[in-house]
Design a protein around this motif. Structure first.
Motif, PDB file in Angstrom:
ATOM      1  N   GLY A  19       5.297  -4.957   4.191  1.00 24.11           N
ATOM      2  CA  GLY A  19       6.155  -3.714   4.077  1.00 24.11           C
ATOM      3  C   GLY A  19       5.329  -2.717   3.159  1.00 24.11           C
ATOM      4  N   ILE A  20       5.470  -1.339   3.682  1.00 21.28           N
ATOM      5  CA  ILE A  20       5.057  -0.292   3.055  1.00 21.28           C
ATOM      6  C   ILE A  20       5.798   0.830   2.694  1.00 21.28           C
ATOM      7  CG2 ILE A  20       2.805  -1.084   3.710  1.00 21.28           C
ATOM      8  CD1 ILE A  20       2.943   1.565   5.510  1.00 21.28           C
ATOM      9  N   GLY A  21       5.770   1.664   1.881  1.00 24.21           N
ATOM     10  CA  GLY A  21       6.251   3.056   1.739  1.00 24.21           C
ATOM     11  C   GLY A  21       7.654   2.657   0.627  1.00 24.21           C
ATOM     12  N   ASP A  22       8.606   3.964   0.740  1.00 23.06           N
ATOM     13  CA  ASP A  22       9.310   3.810  -0.104  1.00 23.06           C
ATOM     14  C   ASP A  22      10.586   2.937  -0.115  1.00 23.06           C
ATOM     15  OD1 ASP A  22      10.536   5.013   1.910  1.00 23.06           O
ATOM     16  OD2 ASP A  22      11.089   6.946   1.046  1.00 23.06           O
ATOM     17  N   THR A  23      10.415   2.289   1.111  1.00 24.01           N
ATOM     18  CA  THR A  23      11.668   1.075   1.384  1.00 24.01           C
ATOM     19  C   THR A  23      11.243   0.030   0.662  1.00 24.01           C
ATOM     20  OG1 THR A  23      10.546   0.226   3.348  1.00 24.01           O
ATOM     21  CG2 THR A  23      12.108   2.037   3.642  1.00 24.01           C
ATOM     22  N   CYS A  24      10.213  -0.270  -0.029  1.00 26.46           N
ATOM     23  CA  CYS A  24       9.332  -1.446  -0.586  1.00 26.46           C
ATOM     24  C   CYS A  24       9.234  -1.121  -1.886  1.00 26.46           C
ATOM     25  CB  CYS A  24       8.094  -1.986   0.260  1.00 26.46           C
ATOM     26  SG  CYS A  24       8.474  -2.325   1.588  1.00 26.46           S
ATOM     27  N   ARG A  25       9.414  -2.369  -2.912  1.00 22.79           N
ATOM     28  CA  ARG A  25       9.067  -2.282  -4.220  1.00 22.79           C
ATOM     29  C   ARG A  25       7.860  -3.522  -4.508  1.00 22.79           C
ATOM     30  NH1 ARG A  25      13.471  -3.904  -8.034  1.00 22.79           N
ATOM     31  NH2 ARG A  25      12.512  -5.927  -7.452  1.00 22.79           N
ATOM     32  N   ALA A  26       6.989  -3.208  -5.041  1.00 21.96           N
ATOM     33  CA  ALA A  26       5.986  -4.340  -5.282  1.00 21.96           C
ATOM     34  C   ALA A  26       5.819  -4.735  -6.606  1.00 21.96           C
ATOM     35  CB  ALA A  26       4.419  -3.726  -4.996  1.00 21.96           C
ATOM     36  N   SER A  27       6.429  -3.980  -7.427  1.00 19.31           N
ATOM     37  CA  SER A  27       6.644  -4.470  -8.834  1.00 19.31           C
ATOM     38  C   SER A  27       7.683  -3.971  -9.660  1.00 19.31           C
ATOM     39  CB  SER A  27       5.167  -3.546  -9.756  1.00 19.31           C
ATOM     40  OG  SER A  27       5.375  -2.340  -9.526  1.00 19.31           O
ATOM     41  N   GLN A  28       7.855  -4.500 -10.744  1.00 17.66           N
ATOM     42  CA  GLN A  28       8.835  -3.900 -11.643  1.00 17.66           C
ATOM     43  C   GLN A  28       9.298  -2.545 -11.689  1.00 17.66           C
ATOM     44  OE1 GLN A  28      10.750  -6.863 -11.060  1.00 17.66           O
ATOM     45  NE2 GLN A  28      11.515  -6.701 -12.996  1.00 17.66           N
ATOM     46  N   THR A  29       8.047  -1.753 -11.847  1.00 18.89           N
ATOM     47  CA  THR A  29       8.186  -0.302 -11.935  1.00 18.89           C
ATOM     48  C   THR A  29       7.992   0.317 -10.612  1.00 18.89           C
ATOM     49  OG1 THR A  29       7.083  -0.599 -14.060  1.00 18.89           O
ATOM     50  CG2 THR A  29       7.283   1.724 -13.049  1.00 18.89           C
ATOM     51  N   PRO A  30       8.941   0.925 -10.066  1.00 20.65           N
ATOM     52  CA  PRO A  30       8.857   1.515  -8.725  1.00 20.65           C
ATOM     53  C   PRO A  30       7.759   2.728  -8.587  1.00 20.65           C
ATOM     54  CG  PRO A  30      11.289   1.524  -9.313  1.00 20.65           C
ATOM     55  CD  PRO A  30      10.365   1.124 -10.630  1.00 20.65           C
ATOM     56  N   LEU A  31       6.912   2.462  -7.540  1.00 24.74           N
ATOM     57  CA  LEU A  31       6.026   3.883  -7.294  1.00 24.74           C
ATOM     58  C   LEU A  31       6.808   5.058  -6.653  1.00 24.74           C
ATOM     59  CD1 LEU A  31       3.304   1.370  -5.437  1.00 24.74           C
ATOM     60  CD2 LEU A  31       3.261   2.190  -7.700  1.00 24.74           C
ATOM     61  N   PRO A  32       6.048   5.895  -6.955  1.00 22.94           N
ATOM     62  CA  PRO A  32       6.589   7.262  -6.242  1.00 22.94           C
ATOM     63  C   PRO A  32       7.045   7.104  -4.700  1.00 22.94           C
ATOM     64  CG  PRO A  32       4.681   7.655  -7.418  1.00 22.94           C
ATOM     65  CD  PRO A  32       4.868   6.163  -7.314  1.00 22.94           C
ATOM     66  N   ALA A  33       8.155   7.622  -4.351  1.00 23.67           N
ATOM     67  CA  ALA A  33       8.631   7.612  -3.046  1.00 23.67           C
ATOM     68  C   ALA A  33       7.980   8.707  -2.337  1.00 23.67           C
ATOM     69  CB  ALA A  33      10.155   7.543  -2.902  1.00 23.67           C
ATOM     70  N   ASN A  34       6.502   8.526  -2.116  1.00 28.11           N
ATOM     71  CA  ASN A  34       6.069   9.676  -1.255  1.00 28.11           C
ATOM     72  C   ASN A  34       4.996   9.293  -0.333  1.00 28.11           C
ATOM     73  OD1 ASN A  34       3.598   9.199  -2.746  1.00 28.11           O
ATOM     74  ND2 ASN A  34       4.113  10.517  -4.383  1.00 28.11           N
ATOM     75  N   ALA A  35       4.475  10.205   0.448  1.00 30.17           N
ATOM     76  CA  ALA A  35       3.335   9.625   1.483  1.00 30.17           C
ATOM     77  C   ALA A  35       2.297   9.144   0.861  1.00 30.17           C
ATOM     78  CB  ALA A  35       3.252  10.906   2.399  1.00 30.17           C
TER      79      ALA A  35
END
Length: 141
Positions: A19-35
């Motif tokens: 999974g990639i993009g803003d629908t996924c979370r790879a760590s406890q700290t969410p990444l920015p929801a951008n392209a």
């Protein structure tokens, strides 16, 4: 809620779902929801899916060669925002580069064009906005 993925962009508790993009979370700290995040994740996820499929095929033919999965690491490249047809803002390199107005609009268009997957798409992206803006600026003088 986001889909939980691991360091390889693999969906938790799966072996061949990524999974990639803003629908996924790879760590406890969410990444920015951008392209920017999704584009960086895409190449890692694509390689890891390829490696997973190759590794499964290798097991079927008793080949001991295993391709290594790549962990995803996000690199913040800055931000770009269009503010109209001839206006934009752009920040990169931790704020070292800051552009505004028409120059930022042209730079944003160039970066966008470079990121296109084919030469025809790159040319279209440049011609669609870049050349038109240059001609319009020249006519204003």
């Amino acid at each position: 809620n986001r889909i939980v993925t691991g360091p390889y962009c693999r969906v938790a508790d799966t072996t061949n779902v990524f999974g990639i993009g803003d629908t996924c979370r790879a760590s406890q700290t969410p990444l920015p929801a951008n392209a920017q995040v999704a584009m960086q994740q895409a190449s890692v996820a694509a390689w890891n899916l390829y490696a997973t499929l190759q590794n499964q095929s290798s097991k079927d033919i008793n080949d001991q060669t295993q391709l290594e999965l790549l962990p995803f690491k996000y690199t913040d490249l800055g931000e770009m925002m269009t503010l109209g047809s001839e206006d934009a803002t752009m920040t990169s390199l931790g704020g070292l580069v800051q552009l505004n107005g028409g120059v930022a609009s042209l730079a944003r268009r160039l970066v966008y064009a470079i990121r296109q997957p084919t030469n025809s798409q790159r040319a279209l992206a440049l011609l669609d906005g870049g050349v038109g803006k240059l001609l319009a600026a020249k006519q204003k003088k």
